[in-house]
Motif scaffolding. Structure first.
Motif, PDB file in Angstrom:
ATOM      1  N   ARG A  31      11.200  25.330   2.086  1.00 48.71           N
ATOM      2  CA  ARG A  31       9.819  25.058   2.496  1.00 48.71           C
ATOM      3  C   ARG A  31       8.952  24.659   1.309  1.00 48.71           C
ATOM      4  N   ARG A  32       9.407  24.974   0.091  1.00 43.04           N
ATOM      5  CA  ARG A  32       8.631  24.668  -1.114  1.00 43.04           C
ATOM      6  C   ARG A  32       9.116  23.372  -1.749  1.00 43.04           C
ATOM      7  N   THR A  33       8.181  22.663  -2.329  1.00 43.65           N
ATOM      8  CA  THR A  33       8.494  21.433  -3.043  1.00 43.65           C
ATOM      9  C   THR A  33       8.291  21.660  -4.536  1.00 43.65           C
ATOM     10  N   ILE A  34       9.271  21.246  -5.309  1.00 49.07           N
ATOM     11  CA  ILE A  34       9.194  21.331  -6.767  1.00 49.07           C
ATOM     12  C   ILE A  34       8.789  19.949  -7.286  1.00 49.07           C
ATOM     13  N   VAL A  35       7.829  19.946  -8.196  1.00 48.02           N
ATOM     14  CA  VAL A  35       7.324  18.701  -8.769  1.00 48.02           C
ATOM     15  C   VAL A  35       7.795  18.609 -10.219  1.00 48.02           C
ATOM     16  N   ALA A  36       8.205  17.419 -10.625  1.00 50.30           N
ATOM     17  CA  ALA A  36       8.671  17.201 -12.001  1.00 50.30           C
ATOM     18  C   ALA A  36       8.248  15.810 -12.464  1.00 50.30           C
ATOM     19  N   ILE A  37       8.207  15.632 -13.758  1.00 52.72           N
ATOM     20  CA  ILE A  37       7.991  14.301 -14.317  1.00 52.72           C
ATOM     21  C   ILE A  37       9.246  13.483 -14.042  1.00 52.72           C
ATOM     22  N   THR A  38       9.065  12.222 -13.796  1.00 52.33           N
ATOM     23  CA  THR A  38      10.168  11.328 -13.456  1.00 52.33           C
ATOM     24  C   THR A  38      11.300  11.374 -14.482  1.00 52.33           C
ATOM     25  N   ASP A  39      12.484  11.019 -14.028  1.00 47.74           N
ATOM     26  CA  ASP A  39      13.644  10.900 -14.915  1.00 47.74           C
ATOM     27  C   ASP A  39      13.647   9.565 -15.660  1.00 47.74           C
ATOM     28  N   ASP A  40      12.761   8.633 -15.251  1.00 49.45           N
ATOM     29  CA  ASP A  40      12.684   7.327 -15.903  1.00 49.45           C
ATOM     30  C   ASP A  40      12.339   7.526 -17.379  1.00 49.45           C
ATOM     31  N   ALA A  41      13.252   7.149 -18.253  1.00 50.26           N
ATOM     32  CA  ALA A  41      13.121   7.434 -19.688  1.00 50.26           C
ATOM     33  C   ALA A  41      11.882   6.789 -20.305  1.00 50.26           C
ATOM     34  N   GLU A  42      11.566   5.574 -19.922  1.00 51.00           N
ATOM     35  CA  GLU A  42      10.415   4.877 -20.505  1.00 51.00           C
ATOM     36  C   GLU A  42       9.095   5.555 -20.114  1.00 51.00           C
ATOM     37  N   THR A  43       8.963   5.914 -18.839  1.00 53.08           N
ATOM     38  CA  THR A  43       7.745   6.572 -18.372  1.00 53.08           C
ATOM     39  C   THR A  43       7.615   7.946 -18.999  1.00 53.08           C
TER      40      THR A  43
ATOM     41  N   GLN B 138       8.322  13.063  -9.568  1.00 52.23           N
ATOM     42  CA  GLN B 138       9.313  13.126  -8.494  1.00 52.23           C
ATOM     43  C   GLN B 138       9.237  14.502  -7.856  1.00 52.23           C
ATOM     44  N   ARG B 139       9.578  14.557  -6.596  1.00 54.31           N
ATOM     45  CA  ARG B 139       9.575  15.824  -5.855  1.00 54.31           C
ATOM     46  C   ARG B 139      10.966  16.076  -5.295  1.00 54.31           C
ATOM     47  N   HIS B 140      11.285  17.370  -5.218  1.00 50.96           N
ATOM     48  CA  HIS B 140      12.527  17.743  -4.540  1.00 50.96           C
ATOM     49  C   HIS B 140      12.349  19.131  -3.940  1.00 50.96           C
ATOM     50  N   ASP B 141      13.168  19.431  -2.965  1.00 51.66           N
ATOM     51  CA  ASP B 141      13.108  20.741  -2.315  1.00 51.66           C
ATOM     52  C   ASP B 141      13.562  21.827  -3.274  1.00 51.66           C
ATOM     53  N   ASP B 142      12.920  22.956  -3.175  1.00 53.03           N
ATOM     54  CA  ASP B 142      13.314  24.132  -3.950  1.00 53.03           C
ATOM     55  C   ASP B 142      14.631  24.635  -3.350  1.00 53.03           C
ATOM     56  N   PRO B 143      15.691  24.737  -4.151  1.00 53.45           N
ATOM     57  CA  PRO B 143      16.978  25.182  -3.596  1.00 53.45           C
ATOM     58  C   PRO B 143      16.929  26.619  -3.057  1.00 53.45           C
ATOM     59  N   ASP B 144      15.980  27.431  -3.552  1.00 54.28           N
ATOM     60  CA  ASP B 144      15.862  28.816  -3.093  1.00 54.28           C
ATOM     61  C   ASP B 144      14.988  28.952  -1.854  1.00 54.28           C
ATOM     62  N   ASP B 145      14.147  27.969  -1.591  1.00 56.21           N
ATOM     63  CA  ASP B 145      13.241  28.024  -0.444  1.00 56.21           C
ATOM     64  C   ASP B 145      12.908  26.591  -0.045  1.00 56.21           C
TER      65      ASP B 145
ATOM     66  N   PRO C  51       9.263  21.688 -14.461  1.00 54.92           N
ATOM     67  CA  PRO C  51       9.002  21.508 -13.041  1.00 54.92           C
ATOM     68  C   PRO C  51       8.488  22.803 -12.404  1.00 54.92           C
ATOM     69  N   MET C  52       7.609  22.645 -11.413  1.00 55.98           N
ATOM     70  CA  MET C  52       7.071  23.821 -10.721  1.00 55.98           C
ATOM     71  C   MET C  52       6.573  23.438  -9.335  1.00 55.98           C
ATOM     72  N   PRO C  53       6.419  24.442  -8.466  1.00 50.93           N
ATOM     73  CA  PRO C  53       5.915  24.187  -7.113  1.00 50.93           C
ATOM     74  C   PRO C  53       4.441  23.757  -7.130  1.00 50.93           C
ATOM     75  N   VAL C  54       4.044  23.070  -6.085  1.00 54.72           N
ATOM     76  CA  VAL C  54       2.668  22.590  -5.937  1.00 54.72           C
ATOM     77  C   VAL C  54       1.679  23.747  -6.021  1.00 54.72           C
ATOM     78  N   ASN C  55       1.963  24.861  -5.362  1.00 53.51           N
ATOM     79  CA  ASN C  55       1.023  25.990  -5.375  1.00 53.51           C
ATOM     80  C   ASN C  55       0.830  26.549  -6.782  1.00 53.51           C
TER      81      ASN C  55
END
Length: 137
Positions: A82-94, A73-80, A42-46
């Motif tokens: 204002r930043r959004t962290i992007v990750a591949i879904t937790d859905d096992a099949e996908t 899936q997206r979630h807020d960066d716990p350290d900031d 996972p990493m930020p959009v920028n």
């Protein structure tokens, strides 16, 4: 190289998109984005935008589209917050479909790079980048 590059490109185009992902209208830019998230985590959009060498707004649009389709899936960066962290879904099949789709390419690159020194790998990457820039691609 003039004979090899078209064969390599043709072979890559023949890699079938997994059935679970066929309805998503994935383009080559999606493949690169998914590869970064799969192999680097996972990493930020920028950061994704910098790696893909596109504007953050372009990545945001791609991420929004793939999030709506359940691939990312997206979630807020716990350290900031204002930043959004992007990750591949937790859905096992996908996730398994994405991993399977990208695994052959990753294995092929590992096989190709394994016998090379770090300096030789860097030279190869610089050479391909120069070719890309010079070809007008």
């Amino acid at each position: 190289m003039l004979l090899l590059m078209p064969r390599v490109a043709a072979r890559i185009k023949q890699i079938p998109i997994p059935e679970q992902l066929q309805s998503l209208s994935l383009a080559p830019r999606h493949l690169s984005l998914l590869a970064y998230l799969l192999f680097d985590g996972p990493m930020p959009v920028n950061q994704l935008a910098a790696r893909l060498e596109v504007a953050p707004t372009t990545v945001s649009l791609m991420v929004s589209d793939l999030t709506r389709q359940g691939v990312l899936q997206r979630h807020d960066d716990p350290d900031d917050r204002r930043r959004t962290i992007v990750a591949i879904t937790d859905d096992a099949e996908t996730r398994a479909a994405i991993e399977g789709w990208l695994a052959n390419g990753a294995t092929a690159w590992r096989d190709a790079f394994e016998p090379l020194s770090g300096e030789e790998r860097a030279t190869f990457v610089r050479t391909i980048r120069t070719y890309e820039e010079s070809s007008g691609a």
